[in-house]
Design an enzyme around this catalytic site. Structure first.
Site, PDB file in Angstrom:
ATOM      1  N   ASP A   8       3.592   9.305  -1.234  1.00 26.73           N
ATOM      2  CA  ASP A   8       2.433   8.536  -0.778  1.00 26.73           C
ATOM      3  C   ASP A   8       2.177   7.401  -1.754  1.00 26.73           C
ATOM      4  OD1 ASP A   8       0.250   7.918   0.782  1.00 26.73           O
ATOM      5  OD2 ASP A   8      -0.511   9.962   0.837  1.00 26.73           O
ATOM      6  N   HIS A  31       0.822  -1.224   0.000  1.00 21.02           N
ATOM      7  CA  HIS A  31       0.000   0.000   0.000  1.00 21.02           C
ATOM      8  C   HIS A  31       0.849   1.264   0.000  1.00 21.02           C
ATOM      9  CE1 HIS A  31      -4.069  -1.759   0.694  1.00 21.02           C
ATOM     10  NE2 HIS A  31      -3.310  -2.802   0.958  1.00 21.02           N
TER      11      HIS A  31
HETATM   12  O1  F6P Z   1      -1.129   3.496   4.211  1.00 19.20           O
HETATM   13  C1  F6P Z   1      -0.432   2.477   4.825  1.00 19.20           C
HETATM   14  C2  F6P Z   1      -1.084   2.033   6.116  1.00 19.20           C
HETATM   15  O2  F6P Z   1      -0.312   1.042   6.723  1.00 19.20           O
HETATM   16  C3  F6P Z   1      -2.462   1.493   5.886  1.00 19.20           C
HETATM   17  O3  F6P Z   1      -2.421   0.187   5.465  1.00 19.20           O
HETATM   18  C4  F6P Z   1      -3.063   1.721   7.244  1.00 19.20           C
HETATM   19  O4  F6P Z   1      -4.450   1.726   7.193  1.00 19.20           O
HETATM   20  C5  F6P Z   1      -2.499   3.073   7.619  1.00 19.20           C
HETATM   21  O5  F6P Z   1      -1.222   3.113   7.013  1.00 19.20           O
HETATM   22  C6  F6P Z   1      -2.500   3.314   9.124  1.00 19.20           C
HETATM   23  O6  F6P Z   1      -1.385   2.756   9.723  1.00 19.20           O
HETATM   24  P1  F6P Z   1      -1.366   2.096  11.168  1.00 19.20           P
HETATM   25  O7  F6P Z   1      -2.005   0.746  11.027  1.00 19.20           O
HETATM   26  O8  F6P Z   1       0.069   2.020  11.521  1.00 19.20           O
HETATM   27  O9  F6P Z   1      -2.154   2.986  12.075  1.00 19.20           O
END
Ligand code: F6P
Length: 470
Positions: A361, A153
């Site tokens: 991003d 992602h």
């Molecule tokens: O965008 C990457 C990501 O890891 C997403 O998969 C996730 O929803 C978001 O960042 C939030 O991250 P965390 O799980 O560390 O709060």
């Protein structure tokens, strides 16, 4: 019909989601038989060897508990203090602590051991994100022969940055154990291909290291999207309208500029506020005429670099307030909390400018959601970082270099002054692109590629799959 098993660090829960992953995949799994597997959110003395199933709003979710120590090394440590900053090309913010890799690996092994007994031979496994790069290797070491796909992602780093990541060769070898690796953008696939084709790092002793064989792994871009028409409906829902009315009372005739991001250094928040400050400095006619709302739910706040970003932002927002606020006018509102999707959709629709300026991003779903929420007769303007994956799709936005705050300030001015006919024509192009990259097509195309037999082969599996996505 093959089941789909989705694996991610966090599993879906209740309450507003700060990131897009949970929102995106909930829908995929609701359409296919299978379950979601991941961390329970609980920290315990003894790691669980077996997963517990839970029903989360009709979704089957299998979860494991982690020890506090493993979780720290795996999540705050290797994943978010080494992989996250490096993959976002912020080696200056990476902490290269060599003890974390073991914990990262241990958690992936724990996931594999708990997941294996739950699998059927023809299950299709879809692993998500940088926390779980080694999962296919660990599952295969235990005998799993399933089709396994991985979706990243976040952006993929340049080859030079990748070489700076400890254990990068192990990680690349881990990626080669997947049948399909999906990335957000063509730039990510290009960076991966550059590594794959030119890998020749030397070891400490000067010997060339063994290269990784990617011949059995397909790698391609599958840009994630949203459901723009659902956002269009949400933006005029009663919950959205309530929020809009509340905000309208504060705004009066002022035009709204909105930013919504997790409080993360990759999002370019200090640079964004500085660009807004430059707009107010250079063009006094915007004072009292515009208002900037930045929503920034805190994220990973046990990590020093995140705390520092939060403090920097506090200080820049304070500076702009001190410079421009008057007794009866405030230039900005900065809220450090998450809002639900209906409220955000309403605010996006109300905003004349959507300011989405990450320094780097993977995709950025806020850009998609902002476009989906607009009023077709009077749409706002998207100002978008050229370093977000979304820039490959949304070239009708005003694309900016977020490091160049003069350029972003100028884009803000252009957006605020843009005539209605240009706003409409840009928005129509953006909305068509958002529809063409919707979330349903994203998951369908990834799964089609991962398990072509479930669409093109013979037997009932195909028919059922086609029926389930019709
Ligand atoms: O965008 C990457 C990501 O890891 C997403 O998969 C996730 O929803 C978001 O960042 C939030 O991250 P965390 O799980 O560390 O709060």
């Amino acid at each position: 019909m093959s089941r789909i098993v989705i694996v991610s660090n966090r599993t879906p829960g209740k309450g507003p989601a700060a990131g897009g992953l949970a929102v995106a995949l909930r829908k995929t799994l609701a359409e296919r038989e299978g379950f979601w597997f991941g961390w329970s959110g609980r920290l315990v003395e003894q790691p669980s060897s077996e997963a517990r199933f839970e029903d989360v709003d009709g979704l089957k979710v299998a979860q494991v508990d982690l020890t506090r120590q493993d979780h720290h090394a795996y999540y705050a440590g290797f994943s978010n203090s080494i992989l996250w900053p490096s993959f976002h090309l912020r080696l200056d913010l990476a902490t290269l602590d060599s003890t974390w890799y073991e914990g990262y690996r241990r958690v992936n092994q724990q996931f594999a051991r708990a997941l294996l007994p739950l699998l059927k031979a023809d299950d299709i496994i879809w692993v998500h994100d940088y926390h779980l790069i080694p999962l296919a290797s660990e599952l295969r070491a235990l005998g799993a022969r399933n089709r396994i796909g991985f979706y990243l992602h976040i952006p993929f780093p340049t080859a030079d940055t990748l070489y700076a990541i400890p254990n990068h060769l192990d990680l690349m070898r881990d990626l080669s154990r997947y049948d399909l690796v999906g990335m957000q953008a063509n730039r990510d696939v290009a960076a991966f291909t550059e590594f794959a084709e030119h890998q020749s790092p030397a070891s400490i002793s000067g010997d060339p290291l063994q290269s990784v064989d990617f011949s059995r792994t397909e790698v391609d871009a599958f840009p994630i999207g949203s459901d723009p028409d659902a956002f269009a409906r949400l933006a005029v829902s009663p919950a959205a309208t309530k929020m809009v009315n509340r905000m309208r009372r504060v705004l009066g005739d002022q035009r709204l500029i909105i930013g919504v991001d997790r409080l993360d250094y990759s999002k370019g928040l200090p640079q964004r506020v500085e660009a807004y400050e430059k707009l107010l400095t250079h063009d006094a006619r915007f004072r009292r005429q515009v208002h900037f709302l930045q929503v920034a739910p805190p994220s990973r706040d046990t990590i020093k670099e995140y705390q520092e970003t939060s403090e920097t932002l506090d200080s820049i927002c304070g500076r702009v307030m001190g410079r421009f606020a008057e007794l009866d006018w405030q230039p900005l509102t900065y809220v450090k909390r998450a809002y639900g999707q209906p409220s955000l959709a309403g605010l996006y629709r109300l905003a004349r400018v959507g300011l989405v300026t990450p320094l780097r991003d993977g995709m950025n779903l806020v850009a998609h959601e902002y476009i989906g929420s607009q009023n077709p007769a009077d749409p706002g303007v998207l100002v978008l970082s050229r370093f977000a994956g979304a820039a490959e799709i949304f070239d009708a936005a005003l694309l900016v270099n977020p490091f160049d705050t003069d350029e972003t300030a100028e884009a803000l001015r252009l957006a605020l002054d843009m005539p209605l006919d240009e706003r409409i024509s840009r928005w129509q192009t953006l909305m068509a692109a958002a529809r063409a990259h919707n979330i349903d097509d994203w998951s369908r195309s990834f799964l089609d590629r991962l398990a072509p037999a479930s669409r093109n082969g013979s037997g009932t599996r195909d028919i059922l799959y086609l029926a389930s996505v019709a």
